[in-house]
Design a protein around this motif. Sequence first.
Motif, PDB file in Angstrom:
ATOM      1  N   GLU A 230     -82.116 -24.156 -50.687  1.00  0.00           N
ATOM      2  CA  GLU A 230     -81.917 -23.165 -49.628  1.00  0.00           C
ATOM      3  C   GLU A 230     -80.523 -22.571 -49.766  1.00  0.00           C
ATOM      4  N   ALA A 231     -80.441 -21.274 -49.510  1.00  0.00           N
ATOM      5  CA  ALA A 231     -79.160 -20.577 -49.620  1.00  0.00           C
ATOM      6  C   ALA A 231     -79.001 -19.607 -48.464  1.00  0.00           C
ATOM      7  N   LEU A 232     -77.746 -19.398 -48.103  1.00  0.00           N
ATOM      8  CA  LEU A 232     -77.388 -18.387 -47.109  1.00  0.00           C
ATOM      9  C   LEU A 232     -76.576 -17.337 -47.865  1.00  0.00           C
ATOM     10  N   VAL A 233     -77.122 -16.129 -47.967  1.00  0.00           N
ATOM     11  CA  VAL A 233     -76.588 -15.128 -48.895  1.00  0.00           C
ATOM     12  C   VAL A 233     -76.259 -13.831 -48.166  1.00  0.00           C
ATOM     13  N   GLU A 234     -75.104 -13.260 -48.499  1.00  0.00           N
ATOM     14  CA  GLU A 234     -74.741 -11.920 -48.037  1.00  0.00           C
ATOM     15  C   GLU A 234     -74.539 -11.035 -49.262  1.00  0.00           C
ATOM     16  N   MET A 235     -75.022  -9.792 -49.182  1.00  0.00           N
ATOM     17  CA  MET A 235     -74.889  -8.864 -50.306  1.00  0.00           C
ATOM     18  C   MET A 235     -74.426  -7.499 -49.822  1.00  0.00           C
ATOM     19  N   GLU A 236     -73.625  -6.836 -50.662  1.00  0.00           N
ATOM     20  CA  GLU A 236     -73.259  -5.445 -50.401  1.00  0.00           C
ATOM     21  C   GLU A 236     -74.448  -4.528 -50.652  1.00  0.00           C
TER      22      GLU A 236
ATOM     23  N   LEU B  47     -85.319 -13.476 -50.435  1.00  0.00           N
ATOM     24  CA  LEU B  47     -84.419 -13.302 -49.300  1.00  0.00           C
ATOM     25  C   LEU B  47     -85.195 -12.821 -48.085  1.00  0.00           C
ATOM     26  N   GLN B  48     -85.012 -13.509 -46.960  1.00  0.00           N
ATOM     27  CA  GLN B  48     -85.528 -13.078 -45.666  1.00  0.00           C
ATOM     28  C   GLN B  48     -84.321 -12.930 -44.753  1.00  0.00           C
ATOM     29  N   GLY B  49     -83.831 -11.698 -44.636  1.00  0.00           N
ATOM     30  CA  GLY B  49     -82.547 -11.511 -43.977  1.00  0.00           C
ATOM     31  C   GLY B  49     -81.471 -12.014 -44.912  1.00  0.00           C
ATOM     32  N   ASP B  50     -80.657 -12.954 -44.455  1.00  0.00           N
ATOM     33  CA  ASP B  50     -79.632 -13.533 -45.316  1.00  0.00           C
ATOM     34  C   ASP B  50     -79.989 -14.954 -45.750  1.00  0.00           C
ATOM     35  N   ARG B  51     -81.206 -15.392 -45.466  1.00  0.00           N
ATOM     36  CA  ARG B  51     -81.630 -16.746 -45.820  1.00  0.00           C
ATOM     37  C   ARG B  51     -82.659 -16.717 -46.943  1.00  0.00           C
ATOM     38  N   ALA B  52     -82.552 -17.687 -47.831  1.00  0.00           N
ATOM     39  CA  ALA B  52     -83.477 -17.782 -48.948  1.00  0.00           C
ATOM     40  C   ALA B  52     -83.868 -19.242 -49.142  1.00  0.00           C
ATOM     41  N   ARG B  53     -85.142 -19.444 -49.461  1.00  0.00           N
ATOM     42  CA  ARG B  53     -85.627 -20.804 -49.703  1.00  0.00           C
ATOM     43  C   ARG B  53     -86.657 -20.761 -50.826  1.00  0.00           C
ATOM     44  N   VAL B  54     -86.561 -21.710 -51.735  1.00  0.00           N
ATOM     45  CA  VAL B  54     -87.546 -21.827 -52.805  1.00  0.00           C
ATOM     46  C   VAL B  54     -87.823 -23.312 -53.024  1.00  0.00           C
TER      47      VAL B  54
END
Length: 258
Positions: free
Chosen positions: A173-179, A205-212
């Motif tokens: 799981e990751a919490l991601v922000e992108m330009e 990515l679902q919003g700023d959250r990602a899970r695989v």
Amino acid sequence: MAAGSRDGWLDRVMTAVALRRWGRAAEAAPETDLPRLRRQRAAARRLKTRLDRLLQVAEARLALPLIGSQAFPRPQDADWAWRPDPWCGPLPVQGLCPARSPARLAEGTVLFHDCPRADIVLRQIRNTRDADLAACGLKLEVFRFEGSYLSLAVDLPEAAAQGLKRRHLLRVEALVEMERPVEILARLNIRHGPNTEQIVRELPLQGDRARVEFDLAYARLNEKRVDHLWLDLIFEGPEMSQVILRDLTFCRRPRAEL
């Protein structure tokens, strides 16, 4: 009684005495003679300045995620869970500019690329948002990029390999922000003896959250010889982009029996 206990008891007594003193002064202020009231006002202002400074620092520090925290949501049946060091607390080296391959930010966390001109910055940042559970994050800034690949490799500890079976599911799981949108692929590498099994999934990515989740039932691996795992986060088309990994966590659980 230990010295620390005596100091704590004495501090509490002195604080209580000071509170009572200032409480009485506040109640008596309407009748206090003016010279004395003027001295009390000057003392109160000096005290208020120090208290405001303490409150400002305390509120800021107590609002931040706790250094070293391994707290994050995980399945109840998880038999292993982990957050890597770069997301737990300050690193000895907190930034690489330019980040030349291999760019080692911490033990077990390395950035790889084949860009001849490394217009790339990788640095650790302190998380400060209410939603953050991880103390720190990693910020990747890419300017001109003429290479064919860019990946962040994260070694998993020995505990991840111990007892690993094909009946396990490994969740990332990751919490991601992108330009701007950047496709990120997650490649799980499992070394077993002389061979390495690789499983690639897109990090959705679902919003700023990602899970695989990696289902090891489809992996061709020798369970008795598994000795090392690592994850590659592969960034597709990263030129002129900024990606902040606010958090990265792993957990392992057995698949439900059919």
